[in-house]
Design an enzyme around this catalytic site. Structure first.
Site, PDB file in Angstrom:
ATOM      1  N   GLY A 139       8.643   2.779   3.290  1.00 24.55           N
ATOM      2  CA  GLY A 139       9.027   3.875   4.226  1.00 24.55           C
ATOM      3  C   GLY A 139       8.695   4.017   5.652  1.00 24.55           C
ATOM      4  O   GLY A 139       9.273   4.672   6.389  1.00 24.55           O
ATOM      5  N   ALA A 143       5.841   4.830   1.745  1.00 27.23           N
ATOM      6  CA  ALA A 143       5.862   6.212   0.869  1.00 27.23           C
ATOM      7  C   ALA A 143       4.389   6.077   0.120  1.00 27.23           C
ATOM      8  O   ALA A 143       3.878   5.147  -0.185  1.00 27.23           O
ATOM      9  CB  ALA A 143       7.110   6.360   0.020  1.00 27.23           C
ATOM     10  N   GLU A 187       9.351  -3.035  -1.347  1.00 28.95           N
ATOM     11  CA  GLU A 187       9.594  -2.198  -2.305  1.00 28.95           C
ATOM     12  C   GLU A 187       9.886  -3.095  -3.464  1.00 28.95           C
ATOM     13  O   GLU A 187       9.270  -2.490  -4.770  1.00 28.95           O
ATOM     14  CB  GLU A 187      10.738  -1.287  -2.420  1.00 28.95           C
ATOM     15  CG  GLU A 187      10.441  -0.070  -1.271  1.00 28.95           C
ATOM     16  CD  GLU A 187      10.614  -0.420   0.370  1.00 28.95           C
ATOM     17  OE1 GLU A 187      10.907  -1.523   0.493  1.00 28.95           O
ATOM     18  OE2 GLU A 187      10.676   0.475   0.922  1.00 28.95           O
ATOM     19  N   GLU A 231      11.464   2.154   7.397  1.00 29.16           N
ATOM     20  CA  GLU A 231      12.350   3.051   7.387  1.00 29.16           C
ATOM     21  C   GLU A 231      12.244   4.256   8.540  1.00 29.16           C
ATOM     22  O   GLU A 231      13.225   4.444   9.238  1.00 29.16           O
ATOM     23  CB  GLU A 231      12.728   3.546   5.986  1.00 29.16           C
ATOM     24  CG  GLU A 231      13.128   2.549   5.191  1.00 29.16           C
ATOM     25  CD  GLU A 231      13.240   3.297   3.688  1.00 29.16           C
ATOM     26  OE1 GLU A 231      11.983   3.457   3.169  1.00 29.16           O
ATOM     27  OE2 GLU A 231      14.173   2.744   2.853  1.00 29.16           O
TER      28      GLU A 231
HETATM   29  C1  3H9 Z   1       8.252   3.100  -0.306  1.00 39.56           C
HETATM   30  O1  3H9 Z   1       7.858   2.948   0.977  1.00 39.56           O
HETATM   31  C2  3H9 Z   1       9.508   3.359  -0.739  1.00 39.56           C
HETATM   32  C3  3H9 Z   1      10.273   3.982   0.504  1.00 39.56           C
HETATM   33  O2  3H9 Z   1      11.495   3.331   0.549  1.00 39.56           O
HETATM   34  C4  3H9 Z   1      10.595   5.357   0.536  1.00 39.56           C
HETATM   35  C5  3H9 Z   1      11.228   5.955  -0.797  1.00 39.56           C
HETATM   36  C6  3H9 Z   1      11.715   7.511  -0.833  1.00 39.56           C
HETATM   37  N1  3H9 Z   1       0.590   4.519  -1.061  1.00 39.56           N
HETATM   38  O3  3H9 Z   1      -4.231  -2.824  -0.055  1.00 39.56           O
HETATM   39  P1  3H9 Z   1      -5.642  -2.090   0.374  1.00 39.56           P
HETATM   40  C7  3H9 Z   1      -3.942   2.466  -0.764  1.00 39.56           C
HETATM   41  S1  3H9 Z   1       7.277   2.110  -1.524  1.00 39.56           S
HETATM   42  C8  3H9 Z   1      -0.452   4.919  -1.670  1.00 39.56           C
HETATM   43  O4  3H9 Z   1      -6.655  -2.347  -0.319  1.00 39.56           O
HETATM   44  P2  3H9 Z   1      -5.172  -3.694   2.705  1.00 39.56           P
HETATM   45  C9  3H9 Z   1      -4.520   1.136  -1.976  1.00 39.56           C
HETATM   46  O5  3H9 Z   1      -4.191   1.583  -3.027  1.00 39.56           O
HETATM   47  C10 3H9 Z   1       5.856   1.758  -0.551  1.00 39.56           C
HETATM   48  N2  3H9 Z   1      -1.660   4.273  -1.465  1.00 39.56           N
HETATM   49  O6  3H9 Z   1      -5.873  -2.536   1.842  1.00 39.56           O
HETATM   50  C11 3H9 Z   1      -5.985   1.278  -1.655  1.00 39.56           C
HETATM   51  O7  3H9 Z   1      -6.846   2.331  -2.021  1.00 39.56           O
HETATM   52  P3  3H9 Z   1      -8.086   2.208  -2.608  1.00 39.56           P
HETATM   53  C12 3H9 Z   1       6.005   0.470   0.215  1.00 39.56           C
HETATM   54  C13 3H9 Z   1      -1.655   3.131  -0.804  1.00 39.56           C
HETATM   55  O8  3H9 Z   1      -5.948  -3.630   4.099  1.00 39.56           O
HETATM   56  C14 3H9 Z   1      -5.997   1.476   0.139  1.00 39.56           C
HETATM   57  O9  3H9 Z   1      -4.878   2.329   0.180  1.00 39.56           O
HETATM   58  N3  3H9 Z   1       4.861  -0.194   0.721  1.00 39.56           N
HETATM   59  C15 3H9 Z   1      -0.385   2.527  -0.316  1.00 39.56           C
HETATM   60  O10 3H9 Z   1      -5.923  -5.030   1.926  1.00 39.56           O
HETATM   61  C16 3H9 Z   1      -5.896   0.247   0.654  1.00 39.56           C
HETATM   62  O11 3H9 Z   1      -5.008  -0.642   0.420  1.00 39.56           O
HETATM   63  C17 3H9 Z   1       4.185  -0.979   0.040  1.00 39.56           C
HETATM   64  O12 3H9 Z   1       4.423  -1.592  -1.078  1.00 39.56           O
HETATM   65  C18 3H9 Z   1       0.713   3.437  -0.339  1.00 39.56           C
HETATM   66  N4  3H9 Z   1       2.031   2.889   0.043  1.00 39.56           N
HETATM   67  O13 3H9 Z   1      -3.945  -3.950   2.689  1.00 39.56           O
HETATM   68  C19 3H9 Z   1       2.764  -1.288   0.876  1.00 39.56           C
HETATM   69  N5  3H9 Z   1      -0.841   1.399   0.288  1.00 39.56           N
HETATM   70  O14 3H9 Z   1      -8.861   1.943  -1.470  1.00 39.56           O
HETATM   71  C20 3H9 Z   1       1.776  -1.078  -0.084  1.00 39.56           C
HETATM   72  C21 3H9 Z   1      -1.877   1.155   0.179  1.00 39.56           C
HETATM   73  O15 3H9 Z   1      -8.250   3.608  -3.255  1.00 39.56           O
HETATM   74  N6  3H9 Z   1       0.430  -1.626   0.660  1.00 39.56           N
HETATM   75  N7  3H9 Z   1      -2.580   2.204  -0.454  1.00 39.56           N
HETATM   76  O16 3H9 Z   1      -8.104   1.186  -3.707  1.00 39.56           O
HETATM   77  C22 3H9 Z   1      -0.018  -2.675   1.018  1.00 39.56           C
HETATM   78  O17 3H9 Z   1       0.881  -3.861   1.007  1.00 39.56           O
HETATM   79  C23 3H9 Z   1      -1.370  -2.963   1.606  1.00 39.56           C
HETATM   80  O18 3H9 Z   1      -2.194  -1.737   1.033  1.00 39.56           O
HETATM   81  C24 3H9 Z   1      -1.403  -3.119   3.175  1.00 39.56           C
HETATM   82  C25 3H9 Z   1      -3.065  -2.946   3.332  1.00 39.56           C
HETATM   83  C26 3H9 Z   1      -0.899  -4.299   3.471  1.00 39.56           C
HETATM   84  C27 3H9 Z   1      -0.936  -1.923   3.703  1.00 39.56           C
END
Ligand code: 3H9
Length: 707
Positions: free
Chosen positions: A106, A63, A129, A109
């Site tokens: 998400g 999400a 999460e 999911e």
């Molecule tokens: C969820 O899903 C809840 C559900 O159950 C549904 C509920 C209803 N959203 O990390 P990076 C941005 S909760 C918004 O540097 P990488 C990040 O801030 C979510 N923004 O890249 C960055 O922005 P900026 C569960 C996001 O290649 C840019 O993208 N999911 C999100 O080193 C690049 O990110 C997670 O917790 C997001 N979900 O790593 C996963 N994700 O360039 C969280 C990233 O402006 N994400 N951004 O600084 C990650 O673990 C890593 O970003 C990922 C990529 C491994 C995907």
């Protein structure tokens, strides 16, 4: 919306492509776009199956985390928005999720609501999460156990670590790995299954049966979570939600999940952890060093000093595949250093972290040397000799002669003036601080210290290098102790004062451990070696104001040879397994010394212990922020969470101040000023923000840190 989700077709297969860079986060608009595309596919009788995939570098990373703030602040109430979409997909035509990159949160999911999943071998799947202080909120805790079984589902939802596509295949979360072209493989798979009945994940009950195993499984999971994620509420909520899959219908399970999800989302812990998530990405952004700043290639390095820090730093580079020259002044020191490296690697093999073959390859990358002869070949040098300015300057003068003009000359100093070190060279623009934390091969933090004349190219290179080394690089200004140790000094000072005023070392450590610190300040001192601080205090004693109270009992312990764990005694006694045991002798001695010094003895509450230590920390943090030694309050938070064991679920010291209320903190600091004197003078920024009713998070100085 059309841009975010695209519907195309390949004969009888509809292809729904999510295109929301950089990570295809499921914002409400993306969810709407998917719903619209699925609806169109369902109305078209010629479509037999649907492939759902992500454009760019990944499937869907979850999400949109930025939306959560809008929910908790009441701007929107769309938290449950994904559940109907997932039911729509599950009730629709046979659908295949084609996964590459990450299917997280998400995103997973969403993939579990399709009827089949295919994946590129390098992709990762997870429910991370809990790392944001929440639990899956779109049926993940109910669908995942139906696909991978209860034990794995509880582990994935409660601990938050992803699994590889290969493991997902073994577990049944993925149906086929696609080597090569993912979309072609997914289309082929979709054609194969288009005529078969589409299995709905929510109806798959076979992996939920085995009630006799449920009780030990869930109680074991709770025990693990309480130990490994101490103090956090989301992991326990995740266990409750997965357990509900064994007790309730799918719909009821989703309702419970929703309730727990919202409870977590509205908690202070979740806000703090989301702050840490964005903070960890924000620290990489330096206003006057733009992204486009050219970086120098770092393909070989040298480390000077084969002691604990030097050896650990050599391992960090070797682990990243970068060859290292490891220099020490004499052969026995070098041999000892290499033996320690080998021992550290051995213990990683024992714990199953590395294989023997991996370690042998790393060891081959570390070349011992006694001379500077080959230093002209390396791209960067990290000096990690004993902490003394004369010695460091001598080393840098030699590096200046031995290294190429474009080499980076870095010092691992934890307290000394980087400009003074740079003055020993003819190229101060090439000199920078890279302050690793002990043990260097384990701790994630890297303070990158900018001197007056450090070049932007050096900064950009070191920030990028930090990432390559698996570290979080935070740029800090040049001052005694930089950010982390400068603040820590005030924290430990209060801990010792409290002991002198009547609290036992155990009471001080316990109160801060219960607050969430990984280790109490006194036990930390014993671990690091009390003689280290003693030596530094002696060196700087001439700068102290004799009218201001200084801690006394720490020095007295050192005078008795109680240096901590390494001498078997410090604030505690240590058994052969290095377990801390309260020492009545030391407690009596402290009491005696304190009374002799005329310090009144009293009962001290755990609340006072926490306030004195933590508020001392953040009062200094406020000065650091105002001076520009740290660029943002989040930078300080990231340093404390990653380098000093500050509980991430409290968001770091400055975020914690915002949570308590800057005004409340300011008032308490004022009380302590009245009672304990000028060491408690409120930082001007603390006063200002309190008076203006503002937060640290809302304050960004964003000037180059050059103090
Ligand atoms: C969820 O899903 C809840 C559900 O159950 C549904 C509920 C209803 N959203 O990390 P990076 C941005 S909760 C918004 O540097 P990488 C990040 O801030 C979510 N923004 O890249 C960055 O922005 P900026 C569960 C996001 O290649 C840019 O993208 N999911 C999100 O080193 C690049 O990110 C997670 O917790 C997001 N979900 O790593 C996963 N994700 O360039 C969280 C990233 O402006 N994400 N951004 O600084 C990650 O673990 C890593 O970003 C990922 C990529 C491994 C995907």
């Amino acid at each position: 919306m059309a841009d975010l989700v695209e519907l195309t077709r390949d004969n009888q297969i509809a292809i729904v492509t999510i295109n929301n860079p950089p990570v295809n986060a499921l914002s409400p608009a993306v969810a709407q776009g998917i719903a619209h595309a699925i609806d169109q596919a369902s109305r078209d009788d010629s479509i037999k199956a649907v492939v759902l995939m992500g454009a760019g570098r990944t499937f869907v990373a979850g999400a949109d985390i930025k939306e959560f703030d809008k929910i908790t602040s009441g701007q929107t109430s769309r938290a449950a928005g994904l559940l109907p979409l997932l039911l729509q997909i599950e009730n629709g035509k046979p659908a295949v999720a084609a996964i590459h990159g990450s299917a997280f949160g998400g995103g997973l999911e969403l993939a579990m609501a399709t009827h089949y999943r295919v994946a590129a071998p390098a992709s990762q799947l997870g429910q991370p999460e809990v790392k944001l202080g929440i639990i899956p909120g779109a049926g993940g805790t109910q669908r995942l156990p139906r696909l991978v079984g209860l034990a794995k589902a509880v582990e994935m939802c409660a601990e938050g670590n992803p699994i590889s596509a290969r493991e997902a295949l073994t577990l049944g979360l993925v149906d086929r790995l696609i080597e090569g072209n993912l979309s072609a493989g997914a289309l082929q798979f979709a054609r194969e299954i288009s005529e078969r009945p589409a299995p709905k994940t929510r109806e798959r009950e076979e992996k939920l049966r085995q009630p006799e195993q449920h009780e030990p499984l869930f109680s074991g999971a709770r025990e693990r979570v309480r130990a490994k994620q101490r103090g956090m509420i989301a992991p326990l909520a995740a266990v409750d939600a997965v357990e509900a899959a064994t007790q309730l219908s799918f719909e009821e399970g989703c309702q419970l999940e929703q309730k727990l999800f919202r409870k977590c989302l509205f908690s202070d812990q979740s806000k703090a952890l989301i702050h840490i998530f964005f903070g960890e990405r924000e620290v990489a952004k330096i206003p006057d060093v733009p992204k486009e700043t050219p970086v120098l290639p770092i393909n070989s390095v040298a480390v000077v000093g084969a002691g604990t820090m030097g050896g650990g730093i050599a391992m960090v580079f070797a682990n990243a595949g970068i060859p290292v020259l490891l220099k020490d002044a004499d052969q026995p020191a070098l041999v000892r250093g290499l033996a320690t490296i080998e021992k550290n690697y051995q213990s990683s093999i024992k714990r199953g972290r590395f294989t023997r073959q991996y370690v042998d390859e790393r060891l081959k990358l570390i070349q011992p040397t006694l001379s500077y002869d080959d230093f002209g070949k390396v791209d960067m040098v990290v000096e990690a000799v004993f902490e003394g300015i004369a010695l460091k300057k001598d080393v840098f003068a030699q590096l200046d002669r031995a290294c190429r003009k474009d080499a980076i000359l870095a010092s691992n100093t934890s307290t000394l003036n980087i400009d003074e070190i740079a003055s020993a060279t003819s190229r101060p623009e090439s000199v920078i601080g890279t302050h690793f934390f002990s043990p260097a091969n384990v701790m994630r933090l890297l303070e990158i210290v900018r001197g007056q004349r450090t070049g932007k190219q050096m900064i950009a290179t070191c920030m990028q290098l930090a990432k390559k080394l698996g570290k979080i690089g935070v740029l800090v200004g040049n001052c005694r102790g930089f950010v982390g140790n400068r603040m820590f000094h005030h924290y430990v000072r209060e801990a010792v004062f409290l002991v002198e005023e009547g609290a036992s070392p155990q009471a001080v450590d316990q109160a801060l451990y219960d607050f969430g610190m990984a280790l109490g300040p006194l036990a930390t001192g014993d671990l690091a070696g009390l003689d280290v601080g003693w030596r530094i205090r002696k060196e700087y004693r001439h700068l102290e104001n004799p009218a201001v109270r200084q801690p006394i009992v720490g020095d007295r312990l050192c005078e008795l040879g109680r240096y901590g764990q390494k001498t078997g005694a410090g604030w505690y006694r240590y058994d052969e397994n290095r377990r801390a045991i309260a020492d009545p002798e030391v407690n009596d001695l402290i009491r005696k010394w304190a009374i002799e010094a005329g310090i009144p003895q009293r009962e001290i509450s755990a609340t006072e212990i926490v306030e004195r230590c933590i508020y001392a920390l953040l009062n200094e943090g406020a000065r650091i922020l105002e001076e520009g030694v740290a660029l943002r309050s989040a930078d300080i938070d990231i340093i404390y969470v990653n380098g000093y064991g500050f509980p991430s679920y409290r968001g770091g010291p400055m975020w914690y101040a915002d949570t308590v209320g800057v005004k409340n903190v300011y008032q308490r600091v004022g009380d302590f000023r009245a009672r304990h004197g000028e060491l408690w003078e409120p930082a001007p920024l603390l006063r200002r923000l309190a008076e203006e009713n503002r937060t640290f998070a809302g304050f960004s100085r964003l000037q180059p840190a050059t103090v």
